[in-house]
Design a protein around this motif. Sequence first.
Motif, PDB file in Angstrom:
ATOM      1  N   ILE A  22       0.833  -1.205   0.000  1.00 23.44           N
ATOM      2  CA  ILE A  22       0.000   0.000   0.000  1.00 23.44           C
ATOM      3  C   ILE A  22       0.868   1.255   0.000  1.00 23.44           C
ATOM      4  CG2 ILE A  22      -1.662   1.326   1.363  1.00 23.44           C
ATOM      5  CD1 ILE A  22      -2.826  -1.353   2.298  1.00 23.44           C
ATOM      6  N   VAL A  23       1.897   1.259   0.832  1.00 24.69           N
ATOM      7  CA  VAL A  23       2.785   2.423   0.905  1.00 24.69           C
ATOM      8  C   VAL A  23       3.505   2.623  -0.421  1.00 24.69           C
ATOM      9  CG1 VAL A  23       4.840   3.362   2.030  1.00 24.69           C
ATOM     10  CG2 VAL A  23       3.079   2.247   3.395  1.00 24.69           C
ATOM     11  N   PHE A  24       3.976   1.533  -1.018  1.00 26.73           N
ATOM     12  CA  PHE A  24       4.692   1.644  -2.297  1.00 26.73           C
ATOM     13  C   PHE A  24       3.748   2.146  -3.387  1.00 26.73           C
ATOM     14  CE2 PHE A  24       6.837   0.179  -6.146  1.00 26.73           C
ATOM     15  CZ  PHE A  24       8.133   0.595  -5.886  1.00 26.73           C
ATOM     16  N   THR A  25       2.499   1.691  -3.356  1.00 26.12           N
ATOM     17  CA  THR A  25       1.514   2.182  -4.322  1.00 26.12           C
ATOM     18  C   THR A  25       1.254   3.671  -4.120  1.00 26.12           C
ATOM     19  OG1 THR A  25       0.458   0.001  -4.395  1.00 26.12           O
ATOM     20  CG2 THR A  25      -0.834   1.868  -5.184  1.00 26.12           C
ATOM     21  N   ALA A  26       1.184   4.098  -2.857  1.00 30.03           N
ATOM     22  CA  ALA A  26       1.005   5.524  -2.571  1.00 30.03           C
ATOM     23  C   ALA A  26       2.183   6.333  -3.104  1.00 30.03           C
ATOM     24  CB  ALA A  26       0.851   5.737  -1.064  1.00 30.03           C
ATOM     25  N   PHE A  27       3.390   5.806  -2.940  1.00 30.12           N
ATOM     26  CA  PHE A  27       4.589   6.472  -3.466  1.00 30.12           C
ATOM     27  C   PHE A  27       4.510   6.597  -4.987  1.00 30.12           C
ATOM     28  CE2 PHE A  27       8.565   4.708  -5.461  1.00 30.12           C
ATOM     29  CZ  PHE A  27       9.144   5.935  -5.745  1.00 30.12           C
ATOM     30  N   LEU A  28       4.174   5.509  -5.672  1.00 32.83           N
ATOM     31  CA  LEU A  28       4.094   5.558  -7.133  1.00 32.83           C
ATOM     32  C   LEU A  28       2.994   6.518  -7.586  1.00 32.83           C
ATOM     33  CD1 LEU A  28       4.545   1.826  -8.247  1.00 32.83           C
ATOM     34  CD2 LEU A  28       6.199   3.691  -8.389  1.00 32.83           C
ATOM     35  N   GLY A  29       1.842   6.446  -6.918  1.00 28.53           N
ATOM     36  CA  GLY A  29       0.753   7.333  -7.289  1.00 28.53           C
ATOM     37  C   GLY A  29       1.117   8.797  -7.112  1.00 28.53           C
ATOM     38  N   TYR A  30       1.750   9.108  -5.986  1.00 29.99           N
ATOM     39  CA  TYR A  30       2.177  10.488  -5.736  1.00 29.99           C
ATOM     40  C   TYR A  30       3.170  10.940  -6.802  1.00 29.99           C
ATOM     41  CZ  TYR A  30       3.976  14.608  -3.311  1.00 29.99           C
ATOM     42  OH  TYR A  30       4.351  15.898  -2.995  1.00 29.99           O
ATOM     43  N   THR A  31       4.161  10.108  -7.082  1.00 24.92           N
ATOM     44  CA  THR A  31       5.204  10.478  -8.039  1.00 24.92           C
ATOM     45  C   THR A  31       4.621  10.745  -9.423  1.00 24.92           C
ATOM     46  OG1 THR A  31       6.850   9.178  -6.826  1.00 24.92           O
ATOM     47  CG2 THR A  31       7.350   9.725  -9.115  1.00 24.92           C
ATOM     48  N   ILE A  32       3.770   9.854  -9.873  1.00 25.33           N
ATOM     49  CA  ILE A  32       3.189  10.017 -11.210  1.00 25.33           C
ATOM     50  C   ILE A  32       2.301  11.253 -11.262  1.00 25.33           C
ATOM     51  CG2 ILE A  32       1.614   8.977 -12.886  1.00 25.33           C
ATOM     52  CD1 ILE A  32       2.676   6.229 -11.920  1.00 25.33           C
ATOM     53  N   TYR A  33       1.443  11.400 -10.270  1.00 22.38           N
ATOM     54  CA  TYR A  33       0.496  12.514 -10.273  1.00 22.38           C
ATOM     55  C   TYR A  33       1.213  13.862 -10.222  1.00 22.38           C
ATOM     56  CZ  TYR A  33      -3.286  15.576  -8.689  1.00 22.38           C
ATOM     57  OH  TYR A  33      -4.180  16.610  -8.568  1.00 22.38           O
ATOM     58  N   PHE A  34       2.153  14.010  -9.295  1.00 20.58           N
ATOM     59  CA  PHE A  34       2.830  15.300  -9.164  1.00 20.58           C
ATOM     60  C   PHE A  34       3.811  15.545 -10.307  1.00 20.58           C
ATOM     61  CE2 PHE A  34       0.894  15.319  -5.072  1.00 20.58           C
ATOM     62  CZ  PHE A  34       0.809  16.661  -4.720  1.00 20.58           C
ATOM     63  N   ALA A  43       9.617   9.769   0.172  1.00 23.79           N
ATOM     64  CA  ALA A  43       9.977   9.895   1.588  1.00 23.79           C
ATOM     65  C   ALA A  43       9.162   8.952   2.462  1.00 23.79           C
ATOM     66  CB  ALA A  43       9.781  11.340   2.046  1.00 23.79           C
ATOM     67  N   VAL A  44       7.989   8.509   1.960  1.00 17.92           N
ATOM     68  CA  VAL A  44       7.170   7.610   2.777  1.00 17.92           C
ATOM     69  C   VAL A  44       7.829   6.242   2.938  1.00 17.92           C
ATOM     70  CG1 VAL A  44       5.024   8.765   2.154  1.00 17.92           C
ATOM     71  CG2 VAL A  44       5.815   6.820   0.779  1.00 17.92           C
ATOM     72  N   LEU A  45       8.765   5.894   2.064  1.00 14.29           N
ATOM     73  CA  LEU A  45       9.397   4.570   2.169  1.00 14.29           C
ATOM     74  C   LEU A  45      10.315   4.485   3.392  1.00 14.29           C
ATOM     75  CD1 LEU A  45      10.117   3.920  -1.614  1.00 14.29           C
ATOM     76  CD2 LEU A  45       8.173   3.160  -0.239  1.00 14.29           C
ATOM     77  N   PRO A  46      11.289   5.403   3.577  1.00 12.99           N
ATOM     78  CA  PRO A  46      12.067   5.333   4.818  1.00 12.99           C
ATOM     79  C   PRO A  46      11.223   5.649   6.048  1.00 12.99           C
ATOM     80  CG  PRO A  46      12.674   7.288   3.555  1.00 12.99           C
ATOM     81  CD  PRO A  46      11.822   6.435   2.657  1.00 12.99           C
ATOM     82  N   PHE A  47      10.203   6.513   5.892  1.00 14.83           N
ATOM     83  CA  PHE A  47       9.341   6.788   7.044  1.00 14.83           C
ATOM     84  C   PHE A  47       8.612   5.518   7.477  1.00 14.83           C
ATOM     85  CE2 PHE A  47       5.244   7.695   8.912  1.00 14.83           C
ATOM     86  CZ  PHE A  47       5.585   8.555   9.939  1.00 14.83           C
ATOM     87  N   PHE A  48       8.080   4.770   6.523  1.00 12.88           N
ATOM     88  CA  PHE A  48       7.381   3.528   6.851  1.00 12.88           C
ATOM     89  C   PHE A  48       8.311   2.565   7.580  1.00 12.88           C
ATOM     90  CE2 PHE A  48       6.383  -0.864   5.574  1.00 12.88           C
ATOM     91  CZ  PHE A  48       5.128  -1.000   6.165  1.00 12.88           C
ATOM     92  N   ALA A  49       9.550   2.456   7.098  1.00  9.28           N
ATOM     93  CA  ALA A  49      10.505   1.563   7.759  1.00  9.28           C
ATOM     94  C   ALA A  49      10.785   2.018   9.190  1.00  9.28           C
ATOM     95  CB  ALA A  49      11.799   1.502   6.951  1.00  9.28           C
ATOM     96  N   PHE A  50      10.915   3.327   9.380  1.00  9.39           N
ATOM     97  CA  PHE A  50      11.152   3.883  10.720  1.00  9.39           C
ATOM     98  C   PHE A  50       9.933   3.673  11.622  1.00  9.39           C
ATOM     99  CE2 PHE A  50      10.061   7.908  13.013  1.00  9.39           C
ATOM    100  CZ  PHE A  50      10.841   7.696  14.142  1.00  9.39           C
TER     101      PHE A  50
END
Length: 696
Positions: A209-221, A305-312
Amino acid sequence: MSAGTFDPAFNPPSPPSPPSAPPAPEPAPPPGALAPAPTPEAPPLTRAFRALGLLAAEGASIGFAGWCLRARDHLLNYVANNSMPPAARKYVFGNLLVGGALTGFVGLVAILWRRLGGLALVERVARRLAPLCLVGLLPIFFQWQLWYSGRELTFIVMVSAFVLFLQVLTRVSLETPPILPASLRARVGARLGPPLARLRDTKWLPFAIVFTAFLGYTIYFSVITIQNHFRLQTMGWDLGIENNLVWNAAHFNKPLFKTSVIGNATSTHIGFHETYISYLIGIFYRLAPRPETLLVLQAALIGGAVLPFFAFARRHLGAWTACLLAVLINLYAPLHGSNLYDFHYLPFAPFYLWWCLWALESRRNGMAVVAVILTLANREDMSALLMVVGLYLILTGERPRAGLVVTLISAAYFVGIKLILMPHFLNGYPAYINQYEGLLPEGDSGFGGILKTVIGNPAFTVSSLLEHDKVLYLLEIVAPLAFFPWRRPIGLLCSIPGFFFTMLATHYPPLLSISFQYTAYWTSFYFIAVVANLAWLRRIEATGATWARQSRRAWLVAMTAGTIVTSYQLGIVLQHNTAWGGFSPFHVGVTDSDRARHADLYSLINLIPQEASVTASENIVSQISSRKNAYSLRIGFNDADYVLVRLPSGGEDRGHLIDALKSGLYGMQARKGEFVLFRKGLKADTAAPFLRELGA
């Protein structure tokens, strides 16, 4: 919780005590914890009034929400001007009274019918449904026209009250025993519990879910910022500056950090910002050497940034709570603003800082070294932010020695680069000190003087903070998070960068707007504080304190609601009418006139050789900045080979264009729509009509 039921916080329940053991007493809360104090049971009449009053408030709120939905087209005048015909106004109170009276009457009938048994049921129903007291505000929060242009402070103050009350009411609801009978709950739990438990225990799903959010954010912005560039809404300041810098870095042109847009062919950015990361970016930039590459990179690093945040966060809160917070980050309106204004390095701060924090906490020392180096290379003020990460590791006890090392390295870098080396390139004048000059004591000209005022004259400092724009800005930052970062002292540490770098500004409005990159000073740390505070509640919960579990869930509900409501009004994802990028409203999409204008401009740009120097109007500098020497007309024409302008021309651009045409060096090569291209060496009399057009 009954066996088989689903825990919405996605954390496994504590194992039950052995049957032979007596139930353990509720642990005493630690100092500072807001645990509920035991109270004697109130008299039946008091209980009845409380329950019926709460039910009536819930019904009135539902009634008001229904009226708002029906009167949606009339809400603007009603909210903004309190304007409504008397005959229509009665329906407002009619909905409130009917909703409140109906629910109160039903509760009263239940009490009279079943007496004390009915009173207990009505109490449970009223308390369990307590968050409905706020449902009446939702229809007006989700109508963006009500809060645009002049009513932003009203909106954010109402949201602030909403999220704080929501947290309290949600906790009241969670503290109340369930309404449904135990037998029914058991049947529902038996049916739904196993599949929900399997879903909860699926280890890969939260990360997916987090990775999908990252991809969605990147593509959209990426898409919307490239569209913005296509519409010629990016500027020489700052996309042109940064693109020219990376282009020169990619080609190893001298001097270090060469960017001709800020001056001339020998101009360097080194006294203003030291972005060594631009040379690393330059390696990949050569594959697609144009501004759009930087816009995609910016979207990827901000969204990523959500990827390292999720890990933390997963280390402290579990995968599902970390997943929820990561999704909220991508909806957080101040994060959107930092992505919409051209290209900057500061919005990369959350990515690098969260990466550093996770690597240090998880004792991945080699990765931590790489992360620290890249963080310091990103921008000189990142060293001050990294110091806060080091202090966090010390004060929380996570890795105090590593935190001390990081703090000392970062402090040395900040002093050496920001306070000694960079002023050297500006003749001893610290860059951007003008943004805080209202706090400079007489006779001081550096950042040390600002600290003298902040520490030595707190009354004056506080008076400078109590301004409309600063209050609005701070609320827009922290209200989406329900003020939860301030729940414990760690929030004070996490407020230091934002306070010093933005709230102390006295003559620079961009520092106090969520439509600029400076929100990264807050975003980077407030989500760390959210994790720290939730982890604190989780540790108390592990001792068996049910109040901590209820409090933790209530805060998550409040932060989720606050983020969604403010994202709708201030962000760019949930609707496209109210977000700003820099100094201007941000629009999504491309029209036929945009395409025609873009085609006109590039028909002239294609006439310019790649090796030629070009001076251009400020609003088209970024379009021609992928070359060794690109200049902005707001600075001067710099004896460039070509001058490319958009007419009509105004401000500093107009004055320098007149100077260029009067010099006799340039003649017109081509004109297409709003754009004119002048080339050095052509007949100067071909430029005369444009001098007359410019009123010169």
